[in-house]
Design an enzyme around this catalytic site. Structure first.
Site, PDB file in Angstrom:
ATOM      1  N   ASP A  17      63.382  39.163 120.822  1.00  0.00           N
ATOM      2  CA  ASP A  17      62.390  40.007 121.487  1.00  0.00           C
ATOM      3  C   ASP A  17      61.000  39.393 121.401  1.00  0.00           C
ATOM      4  O   ASP A  17      60.529  39.021 120.329  1.00  0.00           O
ATOM      5  CB  ASP A  17      62.352  41.388 120.839  1.00  0.00           C
ATOM      6  CG  ASP A  17      61.388  42.322 121.550  1.00  0.00           C
ATOM      7  OD1 ASP A  17      61.721  42.769 122.664  1.00  0.00           O
ATOM      8  OD2 ASP A  17      60.301  42.581 120.997  1.00  0.00           O
ATOM      9  N   TYR A  23      52.152  38.011 123.433  1.00  0.00           N
ATOM     10  CA  TYR A  23      52.227  37.638 122.018  1.00  0.00           C
ATOM     11  C   TYR A  23      51.784  36.202 121.824  1.00  0.00           C
ATOM     12  O   TYR A  23      52.216  35.312 122.522  1.00  0.00           O
ATOM     13  CB  TYR A  23      53.655  37.779 121.483  1.00  0.00           C
ATOM     14  CG  TYR A  23      54.188  39.180 121.387  1.00  0.00           C
ATOM     15  CD1 TYR A  23      53.348  40.289 121.426  1.00  0.00           C
ATOM     16  CD2 TYR A  23      55.550  39.415 121.253  1.00  0.00           C
ATOM     17  CE1 TYR A  23      53.860  41.575 121.331  1.00  0.00           C
ATOM     18  CE2 TYR A  23      56.059  40.697 121.155  1.00  0.00           C
ATOM     19  CZ  TYR A  23      55.209  41.768 121.210  1.00  0.00           C
ATOM     20  OH  TYR A  23      55.717  43.042 121.122  1.00  0.00           O
ATOM     21  N   SER A  43      58.630  50.271 127.415  1.00  0.00           N
ATOM     22  CA  SER A  43      58.119  50.279 126.045  1.00  0.00           C
ATOM     23  C   SER A  43      56.844  51.113 125.985  1.00  0.00           C
ATOM     24  O   SER A  43      55.970  50.979 126.848  1.00  0.00           O
ATOM     25  CB  SER A  43      57.829  48.839 125.600  1.00  0.00           C
ATOM     26  OG  SER A  43      57.291  48.807 124.299  1.00  0.00           O
ATOM     27  N   ASN A  44      56.748  51.977 124.981  1.00  0.00           N
ATOM     28  CA  ASN A  44      55.541  52.788 124.761  1.00  0.00           C
ATOM     29  C   ASN A  44      55.230  53.707 125.939  1.00  0.00           C
ATOM     30  O   ASN A  44      54.070  53.888 126.301  1.00  0.00           O
ATOM     31  CB  ASN A  44      54.335  51.881 124.463  1.00  0.00           C
ATOM     32  CG  ASN A  44      54.569  50.972 123.281  1.00  0.00           C
ATOM     33  OD1 ASN A  44      54.972  51.429 122.213  1.00  0.00           O
ATOM     34  ND2 ASN A  44      54.345  49.683 123.455  1.00  0.00           N
ATOM     35  N   HIS A 100      55.520  46.980 129.377  1.00  0.00           N
ATOM     36  CA  HIS A 100      55.045  47.026 127.984  1.00  0.00           C
ATOM     37  C   HIS A 100      54.233  48.280 127.667  1.00  0.00           C
ATOM     38  O   HIS A 100      54.394  48.884 126.612  1.00  0.00           O
ATOM     39  CB  HIS A 100      54.205  45.773 127.711  1.00  0.00           C
ATOM     40  CG  HIS A 100      54.090  45.430 126.269  1.00  0.00           C
ATOM     41  ND1 HIS A 100      53.674  44.197 125.836  1.00  0.00           N
ATOM     42  CD2 HIS A 100      54.324  46.137 125.144  1.00  0.00           C
ATOM     43  CE1 HIS A 100      53.671  44.167 124.518  1.00  0.00           C
ATOM     44  NE2 HIS A 100      54.055  45.331 124.078  1.00  0.00           N
TER      45      HIS A 100
END
Length: 314
Positions: free
Chosen positions: A38, A43, A154-155, A124
């Site tokens: 992941d 990042y 995500s989120n 994301h």
């Protein structure tokens, strides 16, 4: 070899962890039966010198290129939507989820990862500045083009995920979200506390778990081990966990861990993977010992009685 229900978190590959260390961890993970990796296109922007992401994806791509045939053995998960557009002003200035951003973000990730497809592509962070139908259509288009195999959120709050899935279904059954990624662990913070100010809906709730189980959605969990707070005296629990339920849960955790002869971390991971739905923990590690502990944790099977004791505490 049994497939591990564990995702190796690659957040710090290429920043805190150099390429050699990252390669060694990836090799050890795969040799132990791991498949899921992941990362995200952002990042790790807060660790790098220029304030943008991409380092983690580049390291994974270099590792795949150096290991012929490895791409067929691993499952690559990455994300779009949170990459900064201006250094030092995140999250106010982030790329978001417009159709153009999603398409260009996917192509950039594919180049960095040196692959022709992404197995699981996550939105994301939600982006309410863009019509949801635009985001849904752009993501579905990537699946139809073969660039992405599955989609995840995500989120995101549950209602937005359901709304997006309904839009996809209404558009002749186009590809829809099939997975959720949120913070989830054994301990529960006080309900009046937002654990991450940048992710209002970033924590799994009972409603989230029920929704995922009912709809058959995969649930991936990050920050499962609370950055070492379960086992390390130098990593105290955040103040948000300062309530009587935490003491009761830690006592139950110690009871089960002592009975089996394993660490708290391993019991937490076993509790996550053995639940309903069965959660896929995302664990970031910096050493082989930490990786081995995580692998042992997701390989552990709790008895019904042990799980009942853990669930009843708190």
């Amino acid at each position: 070899m049994e497939r591990l229900n564990l995702a190796l978190g690659a957040m710090f590959f290429g920043t805190r962890q150099d390429e050699r260390t990252s390669f060694n961890l990836l090799d050890r993970f795969v040799d132990a039966g791991g498949t899921m990796i992941d990362t995200a296109n952002c990042y790790c922007f807060w660790e790098g010198p220029i304030g943008t992401g991409g380092a983690s994806e580049r390291v994974i791509g270099a590792w795949l290129a150096a290991r012929p045939g490895m791409r067929d053995r691993v499952f690559i998960s990455t994300k779009v939507g949170a990459e900064p557009t201006a250094a030092g002003q995140w999250p106010r200035h982030r790329e978001g989820l417009s159709a153009d951003t999603i398409r260009s973000g996917c192509q950039t990730s594919l180049r960095r990862l040196r692959t022709d497809h992404i197995d699981l592509y996550w939105a994301h962070m939600e982006d309410r500045s863009v019509p949801l139908v635009e985001t849904v259509g752009a993501l579905a288009g990537l699946v139809e083009a073969g660039s992405v195999l599955q989609l995840g959120a995500s989120n995101h709050p549950v209602w937005r995920v359901e709304q997006a899935r309904r839009l996809a279904a209404a558009a002749d059954g186009r590809a829809a979200y099939r997975a959720l990624q949120l913070h989830h662990t054994y301990l529960s913070a006080r309900p009046d506390i937002r654990l991450d100010p940048n992710h209002r809906f970033g924590t799994a709730t009972d409603e989230t778990l029920d929704y995922a189980a009912t709809e058959g959605l995969a649930l991936w969990a990050y920050r499962t081990l609370l950055s070492g707070a379960y086992t390390r005296a130098d990593r105290p629990l955040p103040d948000s966990y300062d309530h009587p339920g935490t003491a009761r849960r830690l006592a139950a955790l110690d009871d089960v861990a002592g009975e089996i002869g394993v660490s708290r971390n391993q019991v937490v991971l076993a509790w996550l993977t053995g639940g309903r739905p069965a959660v896929t923990p995302i664990v970031g590690v910096s050493s082989p010992d930490q990786l081995d502990e995580a692998i042992a944790g997701v390989s552990l099977r709790l008895t019904d009685a042990q799980r009942d004791r853990l669930d009843a505490a708190g």
